[in-house]
Motif scaffolding. Sequence first.
Motif, PDB file in Angstrom:
ATOM      1  N   ILE A  20      57.604  43.316  34.370  1.00  0.00           N
ATOM      2  CA  ILE A  20      57.048  44.679  34.434  1.00  0.00           C
ATOM      3  C   ILE A  20      56.069  44.892  33.281  1.00  0.00           C
ATOM      4  CG2 ILE A  20      57.641  47.130  34.171  1.00  0.00           C
ATOM      5  CD1 ILE A  20      60.327  46.349  35.600  1.00  0.00           C
ATOM      6  N   ALA A  21      56.477  44.438  32.106  1.00  0.00           N
ATOM      7  CA  ALA A  21      55.604  44.590  30.928  1.00  0.00           C
ATOM      8  C   ALA A  21      54.281  43.851  31.154  1.00  0.00           C
ATOM      9  CB  ALA A  21      56.305  44.053  29.685  1.00  0.00           C
ATOM     10  N   SER A  22      54.368  42.701  31.803  1.00  0.00           N
ATOM     11  CA  SER A  22      53.169  41.911  32.059  1.00  0.00           C
ATOM     12  C   SER A  22      52.231  42.648  33.031  1.00  0.00           C
ATOM     13  CB  SER A  22      53.585  40.551  32.620  1.00  0.00           C
ATOM     14  OG  SER A  22      52.507  39.943  33.251  1.00  0.00           O
ATOM     15  N   TRP A  23      52.810  43.231  34.096  1.00  0.00           N
ATOM     16  CA  TRP A  23      51.990  43.992  35.043  1.00  0.00           C
ATOM     17  C   TRP A  23      51.355  45.199  34.358  1.00  0.00           C
ATOM     18  CZ3 TRP A  23      50.115  42.291  39.362  1.00  0.00           C
ATOM     19  CH2 TRP A  23      50.808  41.308  40.082  1.00  0.00           C
ATOM     20  N   LEU A  24      52.165  45.849  33.528  1.00  0.00           N
ATOM     21  CA  LEU A  24      51.662  47.027  32.810  1.00  0.00           C
ATOM     22  C   LEU A  24      50.497  46.652  31.894  1.00  0.00           C
ATOM     23  CD1 LEU A  24      54.550  49.324  31.518  1.00  0.00           C
ATOM     24  CD2 LEU A  24      52.376  50.047  32.505  1.00  0.00           C
ATOM     25  N   ARG A  25      50.687  45.540  31.184  1.00  0.00           N
ATOM     26  CA  ARG A  25      49.644  45.077  30.273  1.00  0.00           C
ATOM     27  C   ARG A  25      48.374  44.742  31.047  1.00  0.00           C
ATOM     28  NH1 ARG A  25      50.172  39.777  26.690  1.00  0.00           N
ATOM     29  NH2 ARG A  25      49.345  38.980  28.630  1.00  0.00           N
ATOM     30  N   ASN A  26      48.573  44.099  32.186  1.00  0.00           N
ATOM     31  CA  ASN A  26      47.436  43.747  33.037  1.00  0.00           C
ATOM     32  C   ASN A  26      46.674  45.008  33.464  1.00  0.00           C
ATOM     33  OD1 ASN A  26      46.253  43.417  35.887  1.00  0.00           O
ATOM     34  ND2 ASN A  26      46.473  41.311  35.189  1.00  0.00           N
ATOM     35  N   MET A  27      47.415  46.015  33.884  1.00  0.00           N
ATOM     36  CA  MET A  27      46.781  47.252  34.358  1.00  0.00           C
ATOM     37  C   MET A  27      46.061  47.963  33.204  1.00  0.00           C
ATOM     38  SD  MET A  27      47.134  50.786  34.799  1.00  0.00           S
ATOM     39  CE  MET A  27      48.828  51.325  34.765  1.00  0.00           C
ATOM     40  N   LEU A  28      46.732  48.004  32.057  1.00  0.00           N
ATOM     41  CA  LEU A  28      46.151  48.717  30.918  1.00  0.00           C
ATOM     42  C   LEU A  28      44.990  47.957  30.270  1.00  0.00           C
ATOM     43  CD1 LEU A  28      49.433  50.134  29.340  1.00  0.00           C
ATOM     44  CD2 LEU A  28      47.680  51.412  30.581  1.00  0.00           C
ATOM     45  N   SER A  29      44.860  46.668  30.613  1.00  0.00           N
ATOM     46  CA  SER A  29      43.726  45.908  30.080  1.00  0.00           C
ATOM     47  C   SER A  29      42.444  46.182  30.871  1.00  0.00           C
ATOM     48  CB  SER A  29      44.032  44.405  30.122  1.00  0.00           C
ATOM     49  OG  SER A  29      44.038  43.961  31.465  1.00  0.00           O
ATOM     50  N   ARG A  30      42.585  46.878  31.995  1.00  0.00           N
ATOM     51  CA  ARG A  30      41.410  47.201  32.821  1.00  0.00           C
ATOM     52  C   ARG A  30      40.632  48.346  32.176  1.00  0.00           C
ATOM     53  NH1 ARG A  30      41.155  43.151  36.690  1.00  0.00           N
ATOM     54  NH2 ARG A  30      43.249  42.655  37.396  1.00  0.00           N
ATOM     55  N   PRO A  31      39.348  48.490  32.540  1.00  0.00           N
ATOM     56  CA  PRO A  31      38.564  49.597  31.972  1.00  0.00           C
ATOM     57  C   PRO A  31      39.203  50.950  32.319  1.00  0.00           C
ATOM     58  CG  PRO A  31      37.143  48.051  33.133  1.00  0.00           C
ATOM     59  CD  PRO A  31      38.548  47.632  33.428  1.00  0.00           C
ATOM     60  N   PRO A  32      39.303  51.838  31.335  1.00  0.00           N
ATOM     61  CA  PRO A  32      39.917  53.146  31.608  1.00  0.00           C
ATOM     62  C   PRO A  32      39.008  54.044  32.442  1.00  0.00           C
ATOM     63  CG  PRO A  32      39.063  53.084  29.381  1.00  0.00           C
ATOM     64  CD  PRO A  32      38.846  51.709  29.953  1.00  0.00           C
TER      65      PRO A  32
ATOM     66  N   THR B  26      39.205  48.885  37.949  1.00  0.00           N
ATOM     67  CA  THR B  26      39.464  49.761  36.802  1.00  0.00           C
ATOM     68  C   THR B  26      40.943  50.163  36.844  1.00  0.00           C
ATOM     69  OG1 THR B  26      38.667  51.540  38.198  1.00  0.00           O
ATOM     70  CG2 THR B  26      37.125  50.669  36.585  1.00  0.00           C
ATOM     71  N   ARG B  27      41.387  50.922  35.848  1.00  0.00           N
ATOM     72  CA  ARG B  27      42.810  51.273  35.793  1.00  0.00           C
ATOM     73  C   ARG B  27      43.270  52.074  37.015  1.00  0.00           C
ATOM     74  NH1 ARG B  27      43.802  53.067  29.533  1.00  0.00           N
ATOM     75  NH2 ARG B  27      42.947  51.131  28.720  1.00  0.00           N
ATOM     76  N   ASP B  28      42.432  53.024  37.424  1.00  0.00           N
ATOM     77  CA  ASP B  28      42.840  53.835  38.577  1.00  0.00           C
ATOM     78  C   ASP B  28      42.846  53.002  39.858  1.00  0.00           C
ATOM     79  OD1 ASP B  28      40.093  53.664  38.319  1.00  0.00           O
ATOM     80  OD2 ASP B  28      39.681  55.695  38.993  1.00  0.00           O
ATOM     81  N   VAL B  29      41.915  52.061  39.965  1.00  0.00           N
ATOM     82  CA  VAL B  29      41.885  51.183  41.138  1.00  0.00           C
ATOM     83  C   VAL B  29      43.113  50.260  41.123  1.00  0.00           C
ATOM     84  CG1 VAL B  29      40.643  49.286  42.267  1.00  0.00           C
ATOM     85  CG2 VAL B  29      39.382  51.255  41.427  1.00  0.00           C
ATOM     86  N   ALA B  30      43.414  49.693  39.948  1.00  0.00           N
ATOM     87  CA  ALA B  30      44.583  48.809  39.832  1.00  0.00           C
ATOM     88  C   ALA B  30      45.851  49.548  40.234  1.00  0.00           C
ATOM     89  CB  ALA B  30      44.707  48.290  38.397  1.00  0.00           C
ATOM     90  N   PRO B 117      52.618  60.687  49.258  1.00  0.00           N
ATOM     91  CA  PRO B 117      53.677  61.060  48.317  1.00  0.00           C
ATOM     92  C   PRO B 117      53.563  60.323  46.979  1.00  0.00           C
ATOM     93  CG  PRO B 117      54.594  60.517  50.473  1.00  0.00           C
ATOM     94  CD  PRO B 117      53.151  60.120  50.501  1.00  0.00           C
ATOM     95  N   MET B 118      52.916  59.160  46.991  1.00  0.00           N
ATOM     96  CA  MET B 118      52.766  58.402  45.752  1.00  0.00           C
ATOM     97  C   MET B 118      51.498  58.803  44.987  1.00  0.00           C
ATOM     98  SD  MET B 118      55.373  56.520  46.303  1.00  0.00           S
ATOM     99  CE  MET B 118      55.372  55.146  45.186  1.00  0.00           C
ATOM    100  N   GLY B 119      50.534  59.361  45.716  1.00  0.00           N
ATOM    101  CA  GLY B 119      49.253  59.691  45.090  1.00  0.00           C
ATOM    102  C   GLY B 119      48.262  58.548  45.165  1.00  0.00           C
ATOM    103  N   ALA B 120      48.471  57.611  46.087  1.00  0.00           N
ATOM    104  CA  ALA B 120      47.557  56.465  46.216  1.00  0.00           C
ATOM    105  C   ALA B 120      46.179  56.945  46.671  1.00  0.00           C
ATOM    106  CB  ALA B 120      48.120  55.470  47.227  1.00  0.00           C
ATOM    107  N   ASP B 121      45.156  56.620  45.903  1.00  0.00           N
ATOM    108  CA  ASP B 121      43.802  57.059  46.237  1.00  0.00           C
ATOM    109  C   ASP B 121      43.141  56.015  47.136  1.00  0.00           C
ATOM    110  OD1 ASP B 121      41.351  58.225  46.391  1.00  0.00           O
ATOM    111  OD2 ASP B 121      41.080  58.507  44.240  1.00  0.00           O
ATOM    112  N   THR B 122      43.431  56.132  48.425  1.00  0.00           N
ATOM    113  CA  THR B 122      42.907  55.157  49.388  1.00  0.00           C
ATOM    114  C   THR B 122      41.380  55.192  49.441  1.00  0.00           C
ATOM    115  OG1 THR B 122      44.932  55.247  50.675  1.00  0.00           O
ATOM    116  CG2 THR B 122      42.974  54.465  51.829  1.00  0.00           C
ATOM    117  N   ALA B 123      40.803  56.378  49.295  1.00  0.00           N
ATOM    118  CA  ALA B 123      39.331  56.475  49.337  1.00  0.00           C
ATOM    119  C   ALA B 123      38.693  55.660  48.214  1.00  0.00           C
ATOM    120  CB  ALA B 123      38.895  57.932  49.246  1.00  0.00           C
ATOM    121  N   LEU B 124      39.362  55.633  47.080  1.00  0.00           N
ATOM    122  CA  LEU B 124      38.858  54.847  45.948  1.00  0.00           C
ATOM    123  C   LEU B 124      38.803  53.364  46.333  1.00  0.00           C
ATOM    124  CD1 LEU B 124      38.137  55.464  42.932  1.00  0.00           C
ATOM    125  CD2 LEU B 124      40.459  54.782  42.370  1.00  0.00           C
ATOM    126  N   LEU B 125      39.813  52.917  47.054  1.00  0.00           N
ATOM    127  CA  LEU B 125      39.861  51.509  47.478  1.00  0.00           C
ATOM    128  C   LEU B 125      38.827  51.231  48.568  1.00  0.00           C
ATOM    129  CD1 LEU B 125      43.709  50.778  47.513  1.00  0.00           C
ATOM    130  CD2 LEU B 125      42.071  50.583  45.643  1.00  0.00           C
TER     131      LEU B 125
END
Lengths: 217, 435
Positions: A20-32, B26-30, B117-125
């Motif tokens: 989980i920590a690895s996935w989180l790190r991966n996600m947070l390493s993406r551009p904000p 990006t983070r929101d896309v991920a 219910p999860m808030g998945a932004d399908t349009a973004l994808l």
Amino acid sequence: MNTAFTIVLLISAGVALTGIASWLRNMLSRPPVNDPTPESVSSTDGVLYAFTTGMLPWKKESTRKHWLDYARGMLFHAGIFAGLASLALSPWTEIPLTFRAILGVVLAAGAISGLLGLAVRVGRPILRSLSRTDDYLSPALVTAFILAGLAFVIYPAFRAGFYLVASAMLLYLPFSKVRHFVYFFFARAYFGHLFGHRGVIGLAHSAAIVSKGDDNG
Amino acid sequence: MVSQNEQTRMDQDVIAATGVLKKGITRDVATALDVCVRCGICSDTCHYYSAIPNPRHVPAYRAEMLRRLHRYVSNPLARRLPGLFGARAVTSESLDELSESAFGTCTLCRRCTLNCPMGADTALLVRLARTVSTAAGRAPEILAQLADAAIAREDNLEMFKELLVEQVKDLEQSVRDVSGDSNATIPIDRQRADILYVGLSGAHTIVPPAVMFNAVGADWTLSLFEASNYGVFLADPVRAKRIARRIYDEAIRVHAREVVIGECGHAYTTMRWEAPKWFGSAFPFRVRSIIELMADWVSEGRLKLDPRANPEPVTYHDSCNLGRNGGLFEQPRKVLRAAVQDFREMTPNRENSYCCGGGGGLVAVEEKRELRLSVGAPKVRQIRETGTAIVVASCDNCRIQLGDLNERYGLGVQVKGLAELAVRALYPEKAAMTA
């Protein structure tokens, strides 16, 4: 014997947490997400809405229409939390009977919901078309975990079996869709921020619409 | 049999698409990629699925097409066990299917996002799927041509400016005819005007606002460009930014305090909510829709409207870009309540409104005409239930789609713009003469 199963469980929990920590790190390493636009209403209000009234089943058309599926999902998740609570309490042999009874009821409801969910996924063509193998395996493993928790609550001697099933679920967790819970909080936050920022949703916005008395569906 | 050249081109497309897919996370896309549990609850929130209940029209299914490619590209385990985790290689075939889905079966209306219910932004994808498809040369040709034409207009600005000046003389006469004000003007290139007004190509988005600008004594100037941005429909960041930059540069050049976008959904959302992200900072001028200005003028008593000019029952179609994506719900209603006698809401409305089916650039893609008319069925049902004679839409693409739906389904309504009705209510005696 129990010690061996406890060690296996602890190792599995470590794998799950590391994953989980690895996935989180991966996600947070993406551009904000950088949004320099001046907000229309309030992104904070939107985030608050997303985590409070926005999650009420009658707030969304989808959950109003599919309230049975939504309720099943809620019970299933309640079962998971009850299973985790049972796991946390399992080292202590003396769990008060009333608490065991409450856990047992929630676990039973969660297990039934999990089994129904699997049946629905197999039975509905739409869900079949969306599903990959993991979409069956993940809920099956989690349902097995809830059932094992139920067995443990009823027969505390089943602890080793409970640990074994829990270990299997925890080991698979980082690779499966179960990890969606990590992203859930971020997704709701992004959702609330985006639509709150633009003045589409928000606690104040909802109140304003209702006060106008127009039918909003 | 595929020729060597064809194979090389396909390989290049795959490389380009893979690169864009990797870069676009990006983070929101991920988050949107990994939060979906495929519960299918989004299915009937989509107007495509509501009209044609095919699994391919479930929002999660569309998003899953991108997710599969993403897993293959970024998750080694999923690449080894594609059946278990749902991964698919980026190939010419998978890109064809992705493009067909992203450009053909989604208007980016975000109704599914609001209902997840999860808030998945399908349009973004789906937007990222469009970016990937465009990079792989699989965007609809017409959208690319329209985007390139907008860019070419800037490259040949002097020629277009001369043409515009000529056209505006005719439009000025129309403004004078409607208002009876012989001094009414349509200024162009006016320095330090409060407002730079950006309409669309076509007199219908210039004359009614010009009548109102003159009526309230606004300090304004007309943009040399049109507000449409087909780069946005392509989800091509380079072209979209370049098209938006024309307006940005013009606003800076004339020292406008505010850019006001005509009645156009995607153009408003682009300039108000998206373009500043591409430029990396907030714009040094305010961006508003003409709808917001009209609502303010009504509130301030500067725009005195007589609802008797519009006695017919009227309903309002919430454009997805202005409403769900833009947050403009109450402003058009304020104007309508002042301009018409019998205003009726559709059900559902505002953020829950159904897309008409013309968004996302679909009205420009002729090959999708039949499909977009089919998926307009939920909107047709909504309009019928109101029993109104006039449907107001503050978006040009919506108006085209609603006009086509009117014809196809025999709705027997008139489709009008908000400014058009407001101008009738501003000069009721003219409205009575033309009735």
